[in-house]
Write a protein that holds these residues in place. Structure first.
Motif, PDB file in Angstrom:
ATOM      1  N   ALA A 101       1.391   8.797   1.338  1.00  0.00           N
ATOM      2  CA  ALA A 101       0.761   7.685   1.633  1.00  0.00           C
ATOM      3  C   ALA A 101       0.505   6.387   0.455  1.00  0.00           C
ATOM      4  O   ALA A 101       0.608   5.503   0.765  1.00  0.00           O
ATOM      5  CB  ALA A 101      -0.591   7.872   2.532  1.00  0.00           C
ATOM      6  N   GLN A 102       0.015   7.181  -0.511  1.00  0.00           N
ATOM      7  CA  GLN A 102      -0.493   6.380  -1.927  1.00  0.00           C
ATOM      8  C   GLN A 102       0.741   5.861  -2.183  1.00  0.00           C
ATOM      9  O   GLN A 102       0.905   4.478  -2.473  1.00  0.00           O
ATOM     10  CB  GLN A 102      -1.080   7.046  -2.839  1.00  0.00           C
ATOM     11  N   ALA A 104       3.872   5.208  -0.555  1.00  0.00           N
ATOM     12  CA  ALA A 104       4.130   4.303   0.367  1.00  0.00           C
ATOM     13  C   ALA A 104       3.558   3.006   0.215  1.00  0.00           C
ATOM     14  O   ALA A 104       4.090   1.853   0.529  1.00  0.00           O
ATOM     15  CB  ALA A 104       4.229   4.994   1.677  1.00  0.00           C
ATOM     16  N   ALA A 105       2.250   2.974   0.043  1.00  0.00           N
ATOM     17  CA  ALA A 105       1.476   1.750  -0.117  1.00  0.00           C
ATOM     18  C   ALA A 105       2.096   0.909  -0.878  1.00  0.00           C
ATOM     19  O   ALA A 105       1.895  -0.302  -0.740  1.00  0.00           O
ATOM     20  CB  ALA A 105       0.189   2.140  -0.182  1.00  0.00           C
ATOM     21  N   GLN A 106       2.522   1.412  -2.358  1.00  0.00           N
ATOM     22  CA  GLN A 106       2.910   0.681  -3.445  1.00  0.00           C
ATOM     23  C   GLN A 106       4.543   0.309  -3.135  1.00  0.00           C
ATOM     24  O   GLN A 106       5.010  -0.754  -3.716  1.00  0.00           O
ATOM     25  CB  GLN A 106       2.977   1.590  -4.631  1.00  0.00           C
ATOM     26  N   TYR A 107       5.239   0.997  -2.063  1.00  0.00           N
ATOM     27  CA  TYR A 107       6.518   0.684  -1.899  1.00  0.00           C
ATOM     28  C   TYR A 107       6.546  -0.697  -1.210  1.00  0.00           C
ATOM     29  O   TYR A 107       6.324  -0.726  -0.010  1.00  0.00           O
ATOM     30  CB  TYR A 107       7.083   1.811  -1.201  1.00  0.00           C
ATOM     31  N   LYS A 108       7.529  -1.520  -1.401  1.00  0.00           N
ATOM     32  CA  LYS A 108       7.747  -2.915  -0.738  1.00  0.00           C
ATOM     33  C   LYS A 108       9.387  -2.879  -0.483  1.00  0.00           C
ATOM     34  O   LYS A 108      10.123  -3.324  -1.002  1.00  0.00           O
ATOM     35  CB  LYS A 108       7.411  -4.027  -1.672  1.00  0.00           C
ATOM     36  N   LYS A 115      11.121  -0.465   6.329  1.00  0.00           N
ATOM     37  CA  LYS A 115       9.758  -0.977   6.591  1.00  0.00           C
ATOM     38  C   LYS A 115       9.183  -0.063   7.636  1.00  0.00           C
ATOM     39  O   LYS A 115       8.028   0.415   7.637  1.00  0.00           O
ATOM     40  CB  LYS A 115       9.778  -2.155   7.201  1.00  0.00           C
ATOM     41  N   ARG A 118       7.972   3.240   6.061  1.00  0.00           N
ATOM     42  CA  ARG A 118       6.905   2.997   5.217  1.00  0.00           C
ATOM     43  C   ARG A 118       5.643   2.972   5.968  1.00  0.00           C
ATOM     44  O   ARG A 118       4.682   3.711   5.893  1.00  0.00           O
ATOM     45  CB  ARG A 118       7.120   1.600   4.589  1.00  0.00           C
ATOM     46  N   ALA A 119       5.533   2.470   7.222  1.00  0.00           N
ATOM     47  CA  ALA A 119       4.503   2.324   8.223  1.00  0.00           C
ATOM     48  C   ALA A 119       4.357   3.609   8.626  1.00  0.00           C
ATOM     49  O   ALA A 119       3.079   4.094   8.757  1.00  0.00           O
ATOM     50  CB  ALA A 119       5.051   1.525   9.369  1.00  0.00           C
ATOM     51  N   ILE A 122       2.566   5.640   5.715  1.00  0.00           N
ATOM     52  CA  ILE A 122       1.079   5.247   5.559  1.00  0.00           C
ATOM     53  C   ILE A 122       0.167   5.904   6.704  1.00  0.00           C
ATOM     54  O   ILE A 122      -1.010   6.243   6.405  1.00  0.00           O
ATOM     55  CB  ILE A 122       1.158   3.877   5.483  1.00  0.00           C
TER      56      ILE A 122
END
Length: 124
Positions: A101-102, A104-108, A115, A118-119, A122
Motif C-alpha cells: 500500500a505504501q 502503491a501510494a507513491q506510484y502514479k 489506476k 493502484r486503487a 491501496i
C-alpha cells in the motif's frame, strides 16, 4: 449428430468457461496467500483480479518505485529453473500488505487499468 458448427460452439464455450474458471481460481488463491503473510508484488497484484499483461506492467513499475523510495521487502531464497538449468538459487523479495500500500501510494500510473490496480492495492 450435432453439426460441425454446433460442436464448434460447444467447444469454444467449454474453453471459455475453463479459462474463466482458471482465472477465478488464481485470484482466489492469490487473495488467500496475501492475507496469510508477505508475498511477492506479483501475487499482490494478481489478488486484485488484473489480467496477465497488466500484472507484468504494474509489477515492474512498483519494483522501480520500491527501489526509489527505499521500501525493502523481506528477503527470501528460492530454487527454480532458468534457461534449462535446474535448482538455481535466486533471491526474491516478499512484501506485506502495508508495504505494498505504501509503494502503491507513491506510484502514479497513467493507464486506466493501472489506476484501478493502484486503487485496489491501496484499499487492501
Amino acid at each position: 449428430m450435432a453439426s460441425v458448427a454446433a460442436r464448434r460452439v460447444l467447444r469454444d464455450r467449454v474453453r471459455a468457461n475453463r479459462a474463466a474458471s482458471t482465472q477465478r481460481r488464481t485470484v482466489a488463491q492469490a487473495t488467500r496467500r496475501v492475507r496469510t503473510g508477505a508475498r511477492s508484488l506479483v501475487t499482490h497484484i494478481i489478488a486484485t483480479g488484473a489480467d496477465r499483461k497488466t500484472v507484468e506492467g504494474v509489477a515492474d513499475a512498483l519494483r522501480t518505485v520500491a527501489k526509489k523510495k527505499g521500501v525493502k521487502g523481506r528477503r527470501a531464497r528460492i530454487r527454480r529453473s532458468f534457461n534449462g538449468a535446474r535448482n538455481i538459487v535466486k533471491t526474491v523479495y516478499r512484501y506485506t500488505r502495508a508495504q505494498v500500500a505504501q509503494i502503491a501510494a507513491q506510484y502514479k500510473p497513467r493507464k486506466a487499468e493501472y489506476k484501478a490496480v493502484r486503487a485496489a492495492l491501496i484499499a487492501a
